[in-house]
Design a protein around this motif. Structure first.
Motif, PDB file in Angstrom:
ATOM      1  N   ASN A 158     -13.545  -8.381  13.340  1.00 21.70           N
ATOM      2  CA  ASN A 158     -14.541  -8.177  12.282  1.00 21.70           C
ATOM      3  C   ASN A 158     -14.292  -6.925  11.440  1.00 21.70           C
ATOM      4  OD1 ASN A 158     -15.990 -10.493  13.140  1.00 21.70           O
ATOM      5  ND2 ASN A 158     -16.965  -9.293  14.759  1.00 21.70           N
ATOM      6  N   ALA A 159     -13.155  -6.300  11.630  1.00 20.28           N
ATOM      7  CA  ALA A 159     -12.862  -5.056  10.904  1.00 20.28           C
ATOM      8  C   ALA A 159     -12.764  -5.299   9.404  1.00 20.28           C
ATOM      9  CB  ALA A 159     -11.566  -4.453  11.415  1.00 20.28           C
ATOM     10  N   LYS A 160     -13.271  -4.338   8.641  1.00 16.76           N
ATOM     11  CA  LYS A 160     -13.155  -4.371   7.175  1.00 16.76           C
ATOM     12  C   LYS A 160     -12.419  -3.136   6.651  1.00 16.76           C
ATOM     13  CE  LYS A 160     -15.438  -8.196   6.613  1.00 16.76           C
ATOM     14  NZ  LYS A 160     -14.663  -9.408   6.249  1.00 16.76           N
ATOM     15  N   LYS A 161     -12.617  -2.010   7.343  1.00 17.72           N
ATOM     16  CA  LYS A 161     -12.018  -0.757   6.881  1.00 17.72           C
ATOM     17  C   LYS A 161     -11.118  -0.172   7.964  1.00 17.72           C
ATOM     18  CE  LYS A 161     -15.781   0.282   3.699  1.00 17.72           C
ATOM     19  NZ  LYS A 161     -16.861   1.237   3.341  1.00 17.72           N
ATOM     20  N   VAL A 162      -9.860   0.084   7.582  1.00 21.29           N
ATOM     21  CA  VAL A 162      -8.850   0.617   8.504  1.00 21.29           C
ATOM     22  C   VAL A 162      -8.588   2.076   8.146  1.00 21.29           C
ATOM     23  CG1 VAL A 162      -6.482   0.406   9.353  1.00 21.29           C
ATOM     24  CG2 VAL A 162      -7.789  -1.660   8.738  1.00 21.29           C
ATOM     25  N   GLY A 163      -8.758   2.958   9.121  1.00 18.40           N
ATOM     26  CA  GLY A 163      -8.464   4.369   8.898  1.00 18.40           C
ATOM     27  C   GLY A 163      -7.043   4.703   9.301  1.00 18.40           C
ATOM     28  N   MET A 164      -6.436   5.638   8.595  1.00 16.82           N
ATOM     29  CA  MET A 164      -5.109   6.146   8.971  1.00 16.82           C
ATOM     30  C   MET A 164      -5.091   7.659   8.869  1.00 16.82           C
ATOM     31  SD  MET A 164      -1.858   3.851   7.701  1.00 16.82           S
ATOM     32  CE  MET A 164      -0.663   4.899   8.543  1.00 16.82           C
ATOM     33  N   VAL A 165      -4.640   8.314   9.944  1.00 16.54           N
ATOM     34  CA  VAL A 165      -4.396   9.755   9.933  1.00 16.54           C
ATOM     35  C   VAL A 165      -2.889   9.931   9.822  1.00 16.54           C
ATOM     36  CG1 VAL A 165      -4.596  11.901  11.237  1.00 16.54           C
ATOM     37  CG2 VAL A 165      -6.413  10.185  11.388  1.00 16.54           C
ATOM     38  N   TYR A 166      -2.449  10.758   8.883  1.00 15.49           N
ATOM     39  CA  TYR A 166      -1.002  10.928   8.704  1.00 15.49           C
ATOM     40  C   TYR A 166      -0.691  12.264   8.047  1.00 15.49           C
ATOM     41  CZ  TYR A 166      -1.441   9.918   3.687  1.00 15.49           C
ATOM     42  OH  TYR A 166      -1.775   9.978   2.357  1.00 15.49           O
ATOM     43  N   ASN A 167       0.558  12.663   8.174  1.00 15.79           N
ATOM     44  CA  ASN A 167       1.060  13.893   7.559  1.00 15.79           C
ATOM     45  C   ASN A 167       1.651  13.546   6.191  1.00 15.79           C
ATOM     46  OD1 ASN A 167       2.349  16.233   6.798  1.00 15.79           O
ATOM     47  ND2 ASN A 167       3.886  16.172   8.425  1.00 15.79           N
ATOM     48  N   PRO A 168       1.067  14.021   5.086  1.00 15.59           N
ATOM     49  CA  PRO A 168       1.583  13.680   3.752  1.00 15.59           C
ATOM     50  C   PRO A 168       2.952  14.284   3.467  1.00 15.59           C
ATOM     51  CG  PRO A 168      -0.127  15.365   3.589  1.00 15.59           C
ATOM     52  CD  PRO A 168      -0.099  14.913   5.020  1.00 15.59           C
ATOM     53  N   GLY A 169       3.392  15.196   4.334  1.00  9.96           N
ATOM     54  CA  GLY A 169       4.711  15.796   4.148  1.00  9.96           C
ATOM     55  C   GLY A 169       5.817  15.070   4.894  1.00  9.96           C
ATOM     56  N   GLU A 170       5.471  14.004   5.612  1.00 15.28           N
ATOM     57  CA  GLU A 170       6.482  13.250   6.377  1.00 15.28           C
ATOM     58  C   GLU A 170       6.796  11.947   5.641  1.00 15.28           C
ATOM     59  OE1 GLU A 170       7.028  11.631  10.915  1.00 15.28           O
ATOM     60  OE2 GLU A 170       6.064  13.568  10.618  1.00 15.28           O
ATOM     61  N   ALA A 171       8.031  11.833   5.192  1.00 12.18           N
ATOM     62  CA  ALA A 171       8.428  10.729   4.305  1.00 12.18           C
ATOM     63  C   ALA A 171       8.142   9.355   4.905  1.00 12.18           C
ATOM     64  CB  ALA A 171       9.907  10.848   3.956  1.00 12.18           C
ATOM     65  N   ASN A 172       8.425   9.198   6.215  1.00 11.88           N
ATOM     66  CA  ASN A 172       8.216   7.877   6.816  1.00 11.88           C
ATOM     67  C   ASN A 172       6.748   7.480   6.798  1.00 11.88           C
ATOM     68  OD1 ASN A 172       7.930   9.961   8.852  1.00 11.88           O
ATOM     69  ND2 ASN A 172       7.757   8.351  10.372  1.00 11.88           N
ATOM     70  N   SER A 173       5.844   8.453   6.972  1.00 13.19           N
ATOM     71  CA  SER A 173       4.413   8.153   6.956  1.00 13.19           C
ATOM     72  C   SER A 173       3.937   7.794   5.556  1.00 13.19           C
ATOM     73  CB  SER A 173       3.621   9.355   7.477  1.00 13.19           C
ATOM     74  OG  SER A 173       3.963   9.610   8.822  1.00 13.19           O
ATOM     75  N   VAL A 174       4.444   8.512   4.570  1.00 14.76           N
ATOM     76  CA  VAL A 174       4.063   8.239   3.179  1.00 14.76           C
ATOM     77  C   VAL A 174       4.446   6.809   2.804  1.00 14.76           C
ATOM     78  CG1 VAL A 174       4.480   8.882   0.774  1.00 14.76           C
ATOM     79  CG2 VAL A 174       4.177  10.661   2.495  1.00 14.76           C
ATOM     80  N   VAL A 175       5.624   6.384   3.239  1.00 17.93           N
ATOM     81  CA  VAL A 175       6.096   5.017   2.959  1.00 17.93           C
ATOM     82  C   VAL A 175       5.159   3.983   3.578  1.00 17.93           C
ATOM     83  CG1 VAL A 175       7.917   3.343   3.489  1.00 17.93           C
ATOM     84  CG2 VAL A 175       8.529   5.618   2.654  1.00 17.93           C
ATOM     85  N   VAL A 176       4.787   4.206   4.848  1.00 11.24           N
ATOM     86  CA  VAL A 176       3.916   3.251   5.548  1.00 11.24           C
ATOM     87  C   VAL A 176       2.532   3.187   4.900  1.00 11.24           C
ATOM     88  CG1 VAL A 176       2.722   2.763   7.732  1.00 11.24           C
ATOM     89  CG2 VAL A 176       5.140   3.418   7.745  1.00 11.24           C
ATOM     90  N   VAL A 177       1.969   4.344   4.553  1.00  7.96           N
ATOM     91  CA  VAL A 177       0.643   4.374   3.920  1.00  7.96           C
ATOM     92  C   VAL A 177       0.670   3.622   2.587  1.00  7.96           C
ATOM     93  CG1 VAL A 177      -1.062   5.890   2.829  1.00  7.96           C
ATOM     94  CG2 VAL A 177      -0.144   6.470   5.080  1.00  7.96           C
ATOM     95  N   LYS A 178       1.707   3.852   1.813  1.00 12.27           N
ATOM     96  CA  LYS A 178       1.839   3.164   0.516  1.00 12.27           C
ATOM     97  C   LYS A 178       1.870   1.643   0.718  1.00 12.27           C
ATOM     98  CE  LYS A 178       4.798   2.844  -3.571  1.00 12.27           C
ATOM     99  NZ  LYS A 178       6.113   3.186  -4.171  1.00 12.27           N
ATOM    100  N   GLN A 179       2.636   1.194   1.717  1.00 11.79           N
ATOM    101  CA  GLN A 179       2.738  -0.247   1.980  1.00 11.79           C
ATOM    102  C   GLN A 179       1.409  -0.810   2.493  1.00 11.79           C
ATOM    103  OE1 GLN A 179       6.115  -0.202   4.674  1.00 11.79           O
ATOM    104  NE2 GLN A 179       7.525  -0.764   3.049  1.00 11.79           N
ATOM    105  N   MET A 180       0.724  -0.042   3.345  1.00 11.24           N
ATOM    106  CA  MET A 180      -0.576  -0.503   3.871  1.00 11.24           C
ATOM    107  C   MET A 180      -1.619  -0.612   2.754  1.00 11.24           C
ATOM    108  SD  MET A 180      -0.366  -1.233   7.110  1.00 11.24           S
ATOM    109  CE  MET A 180      -1.714  -0.906   8.234  1.00 11.24           C
TER     110      MET A 180
END
Length: 322
Positions: A158-180
């Motif tokens: 039943n989830a509607k909102k997905v939270g993500m905690v990440y480091n904006p200075g880590e390239a791999n995380s930025v890529v994943v957040v953009k795709q999500m």
């Protein structure tokens, strides 16, 4: 007793031939660096070492092995990279994106094998997924995000909102957040972001999501994984299910994770190191990914975080933590 000159000559020739025939293992050195020490990255390091040992490269046979961690600090990662370049090892193994970026920036000649990097192209380690034509190759821990989203929907239907905690200075995380950001709305979900530039920021970032999200998803962000217990504390107290992409995080309190086996990833990485030590050029070896993904679930964490895992999910898990 004096030896006849001919005998001395033959003895000298025999010694020379013996030296030439002996393996030159003492000339081989592998320098390993990791952005931080946590279970997943430690497993990569241990896997690399295991692959070298299985191939006959051991310290007893003359291999020089060194390891340094940057303790989560990119400035220290750059210092380690410069030191290693000065040491001139046969291969540098760089574990995780920030360390790999530091090493690749520091040398264009010493062979570099990266590991546990989500997107080596976006991180500018290699120009593409094929043979780089440079001094760099490696193994990515990239995951198919559609499967990650499927898992989120299975765990929290039943989830509607997905939270993500990440480091904006880590390239791999930025890529994943953009795709999500792009993928979640296609299946009726939205992304709520919270940034944590340092490991000490992870708990506060997680707390900022309380009351705003139905589930928290974490990628292999090194800051987050290093401080995962602070995320678990928030998930347990606020009854927010945690879903990870690092299977070791399940043992530490995530409800579930679909991810690569980081020990196996390390062994795969070590295989590339062995190929280079045997004479292959890194630029001729295409970057690799792990085809094997495993589902881990934690029944105790599910109870604490207010979700019930279906029998189908539990039965499909490679490991069930009680």
């Amino acid at each position: 007793m004096k030896l006849h000159p001919l005998v001395r000559h033959l003895a000298g020739a025999a010694a020379l031939m013996g030296a030439l025939a002996a393996p030159q293992a003492q000339a081989q050195s592998v320098a390993v660096t990791s952005i931080v020490e946590h279970p997943a990255l430690d497993a990569v390091k241990d896997g690399v070492r295991e692959a070298l040992t299985q191939a006959g490269y051991t310290e007893a046979k003359g291999l020089k092995w060194q390891f340094q961690t940057a303790q989560g600090n990119t400035a220290i990662a750059a210092q380690i990279a410069r030191k290693y370049v000065g040491d001139k090892p046969d291969v540098i193994v760089a574990i995780a994106t920030p360390s790999a970026q530091a090493v690749v920036a520091a040398t264009k000649t010493i062979p570099v094998v990266y590991s546990a990097v989500t997107d080596p192209v976006a991180a500018q380690l290699v120009p593409g997924w094929g043979p780089s034509g440079t001094n760099v190759t490696g193994v990515s821990d990239a995951l198919a995000l559609d499967k990650q989203i499927d898992l989120i929907k299975k765990i929290v239907p039943n989830a509607k909102k997905v939270g993500m905690v990440y480091n904006p200075g880590e390239a791999n995380s930025v890529v994943v957040v953009k795709q999500m950001r792009e993928l979640l709305p296609k299946v009726g979900l939205s992304l709520i972001e919270a940034t944590a530039a340092r490991t000490v920021d992870v708990g506060a970032a997680a707390r900022s999501l309380v009351g705003k999200v139905d589930v928290i998803y974490t990628n292999t962000d090194n800051n987050v994984v290093s401080a995962y217990e602070s995320l678990v504390k928030v998930g347990d107290s606020a009854k927010i299910p945690l879903i990870a992409s690092d299977t070791d995080s399940v043992k530490r309190g995530a409800v579930a994770a679909l991810g690569v086996n980081y020990h196996d990833l390390g062994v795969q990485t070590g295989g590339l190191v062995v190929r280079i030590l045997k004479g292959e050029k890194p630029g001729a070896i295409a970057s690799e990914t792990s085809a094997k993904q495993e589902l881990y679930v934690n029944l105790s964490a599910a109870k604490k975080q207010g979700v019930t895992l279906s029998d189908a999910v539990v039965k499909s898990a490679a490991q069930v933590i009680q």
